[in-house]
Design an enzyme around this catalytic site. Sequence first.
Site, PDB file in Angstrom:
ATOM      1  NE  ARG A  15     -14.713  49.508  -8.587  1.00 43.51           N
ATOM      2  CZ  ARG A  15     -13.595  49.140  -9.234  1.00 43.51           C
ATOM      3  NH1 ARG A  15     -12.593  48.587  -8.570  1.00 43.51           N
ATOM      4  NH2 ARG A  15     -13.464  49.346 -10.519  1.00 43.51           N
ATOM      5  CG  ASP A 238      -6.233  44.534  -8.766  1.00 44.29           C
ATOM      6  OD1 ASP A 238      -5.352  43.693  -9.056  1.00 44.29           O
ATOM      7  OD2 ASP A 238      -6.676  45.356  -9.603  1.00 44.29           O
ATOM      8  CB  THR A 239      -4.826  39.490  -8.518  1.00 44.23           C
ATOM      9  OG1 THR A 239      -4.941  40.269  -9.706  1.00 44.23           O
ATOM     10  CG2 THR A 239      -5.203  38.054  -8.820  1.00 44.23           C
ATOM     11  CB  THR A 260      -8.897  45.417 -17.285  1.00 42.03           C
ATOM     12  OG1 THR A 260      -9.828  46.474 -17.021  1.00 42.03           O
ATOM     13  CG2 THR A 260      -7.991  45.822 -18.429  1.00 42.03           C
ATOM     14  CG  ASN A 297      -1.046  38.088 -15.744  1.00 38.86           C
ATOM     15  OD1 ASN A 297      -1.889  38.753 -15.178  1.00 38.86           O
ATOM     16  ND2 ASN A 297       0.151  37.844 -15.225  1.00 38.86           N
TER      17      ASN A 297
END
Length: 483
Positions: A15, A238-239, A260, A297
């Site tokens: 996006r 992104d984290t 995800t 994770n």
Amino acid sequence: MRSYAAVDLGASSGRVMVGRVGTDSLELAEAHRFVNRPVRVPEGLRWDILSLYAGVLEGLRAAGALSGGRLDSVGIDSWAVDYGLLDADGALLGNPVHYRDARTEGVAEKVWATVPAAELYAATGVQYAPFNTLYQLTAAAGSAQLGHAARLLLVPDLLSHWLTGEQGTELTNASTTQLIDPRTGDWSYDVAARLGIDLELFAPLRRPGDPAGVLRPQVLEETGLTGPVPVTAVGSHDTASAVAAVPATGERFAYICTGTWSLAGLELDAPVLTEESRAANFTNELGLDGTVRYLRNIMGLWLLQECVRAWGDPDLGALLREAAAAPALRSVVDAGDAAFLAPGRMPERIAEACRATGQPVPRTPGEITRCILDSLALAHRRAVEDAQRLAGHPVDVVHVVGGGTRNALLCQLTADACGLPVVAGPTEAAALGNVLVQARAHGLVGDRSGMRRLLARTQPLTRYEPQGGTGRWREAQARLAPR
């Protein structure tokens, strides 16, 4: 008010968002969203990087339309560990390999024969995951492609390079490669040398807020933007961007970045490199301002995404209502188990895992969905508890950010499992963190605390209070030992 474009690429979609930032205002609008669909070719699973780049360009064109043709900056974040290789002329040597590709199976044992797992963790602080860049490079050793490579760029750095012509390696993402020393914020030269990994392949390190070039004339022409448009390095993992957008009001918080994957842990000032931490499979990745993202994770909503795909994409709302009506904690699976990493047959694999631990086997989509959500909440509980114990850092609240904030049942179950209030939001945390780092680099917002206060004032948040005791969650955890 200034306008910033955040290119935010997830494992299933990309996006481009436009953030408008003022001294006491923050607005976010979606300019363009596109599918990120990997492709299986004879040699394995690959990212369609050209399609992603086309989506980025189309997104920047749409972002320009939203902001009158002018952007004050662009920043890019994406998933971690994967990379593209360039030859001496700067041409891409094939599509980047997907982290779920099978090429790293059995590679970790080869690495540990040279650098034992305990030494590797003490040097890099990164948890074991079969797809870490270090294992990918070891798997690629001797290949024609790696032999012809002159440069390695992690995915967001590759896209930034195509936009600007400049090359760099952003640190928060580099820290996931298992080749960075989290104490120094520099390469772990000893580990790389022992494993025969040439660090000269990597472009110079840069940090969130550093300039990363300006859009090339051809990009300006294709997107219709008025130049010059700078590109700013953000938390390109992104984290890292999502954690920067946690709207915490103090330091005693845990976070869960949901999508995800679920990334659950703490923000610390220094890494935790103990053997106990390694055994608990916690990672020390770098964040904004030299902070450490101390986290585990967890397989995340991937489990549900794969089931939904197998079921032919049923209505998600109806599925969640069925799950809410299903018996609680009837069956759970280990949501951190690498056995769930590969795509395909997810409902059957969940059923097999329940059978292997002597639990009732969920049959209907609603029952399987409830099993997944209970299992994720249980994994969140374990990660938050373990992180506090291993880091000596107690928390009073859990912040859930990312796509999972839309799932009210998962948020409530997480509050119940942790026995702590959950504050859910913002949903587009990675894009907001991306935007705010750009705005901060241009002097528009203050420090991390100031960024978080701005988020708390301007973004919709939902609070979930824990219900019931946590004893039933401890009992559910005890069932996961194989019988």
